[in-house]
Design a protein around this motif. Structure first.
Motif, PDB file in Angstrom:
ATOM      1  N   ARG A   1     -10.614  29.853 -35.035  1.00 28.13           N
ATOM      2  CA  ARG A   1     -10.993  29.622 -36.429  1.00 28.13           C
ATOM      3  C   ARG A   1     -10.318  28.379 -37.002  1.00 28.13           C
ATOM      4  O   ARG A   1     -10.473  28.075 -38.173  1.00 28.13           O
ATOM      5  N   GLN A   2      -9.538  27.693 -36.156  1.00 33.75           N
ATOM      6  CA  GLN A   2      -8.779  26.523 -36.562  1.00 33.75           C
ATOM      7  C   GLN A   2      -7.798  26.900 -37.676  1.00 33.75           C
ATOM      8  O   GLN A   2      -6.993  27.795 -37.498  1.00 33.75           O
ATOM      9  N   ASN A   3      -7.852  26.272 -38.814  1.00 31.78           N
ATOM     10  CA  ASN A   3      -6.875  26.566 -39.875  1.00 31.78           C
ATOM     11  C   ASN A   3      -7.326  27.779 -40.687  1.00 31.78           C
ATOM     12  O   ASN A   3      -8.473  27.851 -41.116  1.00 31.78           O
ATOM     13  N   ILE A   4      -6.430  28.743 -40.881  1.00 33.20           N
ATOM     14  CA  ILE A   4      -6.764  29.910 -41.701  1.00 33.20           C
ATOM     15  C   ILE A   4      -5.622  30.186 -42.671  1.00 33.20           C
ATOM     16  O   ILE A   4      -4.475  29.806 -42.435  1.00 33.20           O
ATOM     17  N   SER A   5      -5.944  30.851 -43.752  1.00 37.70           N
ATOM     18  CA  SER A   5      -4.904  31.322 -44.667  1.00 37.70           C
ATOM     19  C   SER A   5      -4.171  32.485 -44.014  1.00 37.70           C
ATOM     20  O   SER A   5      -4.771  33.274 -43.268  1.00 37.70           O
ATOM     21  N   TYR A   6      -2.881  32.578 -44.273  1.00 37.88           N
ATOM     22  CA  TYR A   6      -2.114  33.680 -43.699  1.00 37.88           C
ATOM     23  C   TYR A   6      -2.431  34.941 -44.496  1.00 37.88           C
ATOM     24  O   TYR A   6      -1.762  35.273 -45.470  1.00 37.88           O
ATOM     25  N   ASP A   7      -3.476  35.600 -44.055  1.00 32.73           N
ATOM     26  CA  ASP A   7      -3.912  36.838 -44.703  1.00 32.73           C
ATOM     27  C   ASP A   7      -3.509  37.994 -43.798  1.00 32.73           C
ATOM     28  O   ASP A   7      -4.152  38.254 -42.770  1.00 32.73           O
ATOM     29  N   TRP A   8      -2.463  38.664 -44.147  1.00 33.94           N
ATOM     30  CA  TRP A   8      -1.904  39.748 -43.348  1.00 33.94           C
ATOM     31  C   TRP A   8      -2.942  40.831 -43.067  1.00 33.94           C
ATOM     32  O   TRP A   8      -3.089  41.302 -41.945  1.00 33.94           O
ATOM     33  N   ARG A   9      -3.709  41.200 -44.086  1.00 33.31           N
ATOM     34  CA  ARG A   9      -4.706  42.268 -43.931  1.00 33.31           C
ATOM     35  C   ARG A   9      -5.839  41.842 -43.004  1.00 33.31           C
ATOM     36  O   ARG A   9      -6.355  42.646 -42.224  1.00 33.31           O
ATOM     37  N   GLU A  10      -6.240  40.583 -43.098  1.00 35.61           N
ATOM     38  CA  GLU A  10      -7.306  40.100 -42.209  1.00 35.61           C
ATOM     39  C   GLU A  10      -6.877  40.203 -40.746  1.00 35.61           C
ATOM     40  O   GLU A  10      -7.645  40.624 -39.888  1.00 35.61           O
ATOM     41  N   LEU A  11      -5.636  39.821 -40.480  1.00 38.41           N
ATOM     42  CA  LEU A  11      -5.148  39.893 -39.099  1.00 38.41           C
ATOM     43  C   LEU A  11      -5.066  41.339 -38.621  1.00 38.41           C
ATOM     44  O   LEU A  11      -5.422  41.646 -37.483  1.00 38.41           O
ATOM     45  N   ILE A  12      -4.603  42.237 -39.461  1.00 35.44           N
ATOM     46  CA  ILE A  12      -4.529  43.651 -39.094  1.00 35.44           C
ATOM     47  C   ILE A  12      -5.919  44.189 -38.768  1.00 35.44           C
ATOM     48  O   ILE A  12      -6.131  44.833 -37.733  1.00 35.44           O
ATOM     49  N   ASN A  13      -6.881  43.901 -39.632  1.00 38.05           N
ATOM     50  CA  ASN A  13      -8.233  44.430 -39.448  1.00 38.05           C
ATOM     51  C   ASN A  13      -8.940  43.801 -38.252  1.00 38.05           C
ATOM     52  O   ASN A  13      -9.687  44.476 -37.530  1.00 38.05           O
ATOM     53  N   SER A  14      -8.724  42.521 -38.027  1.00 32.36           N
ATOM     54  CA  SER A  14      -9.454  41.810 -36.985  1.00 32.36           C
ATOM     55  C   SER A  14      -8.864  42.000 -35.598  1.00 32.36           C
ATOM     56  O   SER A  14      -9.598  42.058 -34.611  1.00 32.36           O
ATOM     57  N   ILE A  15      -7.549  42.095 -35.517  1.00 38.87           N
ATOM     58  CA  ILE A  15      -6.891  42.157 -34.208  1.00 38.87           C
ATOM     59  C   ILE A  15      -6.458  43.571 -33.858  1.00 38.87           C
ATOM     60  O   ILE A  15      -6.156  43.875 -32.698  1.00 38.87           O
ATOM     61  N   ALA A  16      -6.448  44.463 -34.843  1.00 38.08           N
ATOM     62  CA  ALA A  16      -6.076  45.871 -34.615  1.00 38.08           C
ATOM     63  C   ALA A  16      -4.649  46.004 -34.104  1.00 38.08           C
ATOM     64  O   ALA A  16      -4.356  46.724 -33.153  1.00 38.08           O
ATOM     65  N   ILE A  17      -3.741  45.268 -34.747  1.00 37.35           N
ATOM     66  CA  ILE A  17      -2.309  45.352 -34.469  1.00 37.35           C
ATOM     67  C   ILE A  17      -1.614  45.661 -35.790  1.00 37.35           C
ATOM     68  O   ILE A  17      -2.017  45.163 -36.840  1.00 37.35           O
ATOM     69  N   SER A  18      -0.578  46.466 -35.751  1.00 42.58           N
ATOM     70  CA  SER A  18       0.104  46.845 -36.989  1.00 42.58           C
ATOM     71  C   SER A  18       0.771  45.631 -37.637  1.00 42.58           C
ATOM     72  O   SER A  18       1.091  44.637 -36.978  1.00 42.58           O
ATOM     73  N   GLY A  19       0.984  45.729 -38.933  1.00 39.00           N
ATOM     74  CA  GLY A  19       1.550  44.627 -39.697  1.00 39.00           C
ATOM     75  C   GLY A  19       2.920  44.189 -39.200  1.00 39.00           C
ATOM     76  O   GLY A  19       3.207  42.991 -39.127  1.00 39.00           O
ATOM     77  N   SER A  20       3.782  45.155 -38.848  1.00 34.34           N
ATOM     78  CA  SER A  20       5.123  44.780 -38.397  1.00 34.34           C
ATOM     79  C   SER A  20       5.068  44.018 -37.078  1.00 34.34           C
ATOM     80  O   SER A  20       5.820  43.045 -36.876  1.00 34.34           O
ATOM     81  N   LEU A  21       4.169  44.425 -36.169  1.00 32.18           N
ATOM     82  CA  LEU A  21       4.035  43.723 -34.889  1.00 32.18           C
ATOM     83  C   LEU A  21       3.440  42.337 -35.087  1.00 32.18           C
ATOM     84  O   LEU A  21       3.815  41.383 -34.384  1.00 32.18           O
TER      85      LEU A  21
END
Length: 308
Positions: free
Chosen positions: A15-35
């Protein structure tokens, strides 16, 4: 690079440059926030990522770290007749049939090219000369002919391309109608099969055990429908080269499907992950009736067939 680091780095790189959206990463990659936080910190420390005003981008070092996981090639099997779609396929190979004005195979080719995968081989057989029309739009395509498509199963296509796979490669069917091109990824961590969850199916499927495909069979309950969009690592490509030949030379080896080799006959040689997609991401059009349901311009052909 561990799996968490890979998933985050590959996601951002595509996706090249993205905003650091914690929730987007959790939902898209299926990894917990702490990890995710821990892996992000490590990637930044290694110089693979930069965070500038909450905009994350992959550095040149990060791209180099991803290079071993980049898909180098795609093989598309397109030799079969597609007889269940007669009379449409009497004059047109199934992958070249148009749905809403676009050839079925174009959706796969466009998705591959959009991810920078341009070393593509198509195995053709039935009406093979028709595939040359693809060169007008995709001049870099390479064709390999399988003239045994009538007398042997698709393992004959596999044998013809075994010298073509050495680095990480997609192996795909050319008659899958992609409704979501994003199922094609630029990077893969391990060998995998695309599949969607099914409460019940009469199609080819497998179960999941620790993330891997097991118990490959025709029909099942609470299982995963397999789609022939598969990725194989460089190591597994070498195994396929050997195992395809060994299986072909057994009794009735000419009648095998190529996927039986890594999923059944030599399953102990492979760990094939299930890469989960949605049912609607891919449409398998196996008959004239299914084609007419998707594109009503074929209704007249179906009605004519039913009246015969």
């Amino acid at each position: 690079m561990n799996r968490y680091e890979f998933e985050i780095l590959a996601y951002i790189a595509e996706r090249q440059n993205i905003s650091y959206d914690w929730r987007e990463l959790i939902n898209s990659i299926a990894i917990s926030g702490s990890l995710i936080d821990q892996a992000m910190d490590r990637l930044i420390q290694k110089g693979y990522l930069k965070n500038q005003n909450q905009i994350i981008h992959v550095t040149e070092d990060g791209l180099m770290a991803l290079e071993p996981y980049r898909v180098k090639k795609a093989i598309i099997f397109a030799a079969g007749m597609g007889s269940r779609m007669n009379p449409i396929t009497l004059t047109t190979p199934k992958p070249l049939v148009k749905v809403h004005g676009i050839r079925i195979i174009d959706r796969l080719l466009d998705a591959l090219y959009n991810k920078g995968i341009d070393d593509i081989v198509i195995v053709r057989g039935y009406l093979k000369e028709k595939f040359s029309e693809l060169l007008d739009k995709y001049p870099r395509l390479h064709f390999i002919d399988n003239d045994s498509y009538l007398s042997e199963n698709n393992i004959s296509s596999a044998l013809r391309i075994k010298g073509e796979i050495s680095n990480g490669s997609y192996i795909c069917a050319g008659d899958l109608f992609l409704s979501n091109p994003d199922i094609i990824k630029k990077y893969h961590y391990c060998s995998n099969y695309l599949a969607s969850y099914a409460l019940s199916t009469d199609d080819w499927c497998f179960d999941m055990e620790d993330g891997y495909a097991v118990n490959y069979r025709k029909g099942g309950q609470r299982c995963f429908n397999q789609y022939e969009i598969t990725y194989w690592t460089a190591d597994d490509c070498k195994k396929l080269q050997s195992d395809w030949s060994a299986a072909y030379n057994t009794d009735n080896g000419h009648d095998l499907f190529w996927e039986f080799i890594p999923l059944v006959l030599f399953k102990e040689h492979y760990n094939v992950e299930i890469r989960i997609c949605r049912n609607e991401d891919i449409l398998e059009i196996d008959s004239l009736h299914e084609l007419a349901k998707i594109d009503d311009k074929y209704m007249a052909f179906e009605e004519k067939n039913e009246s015969i």
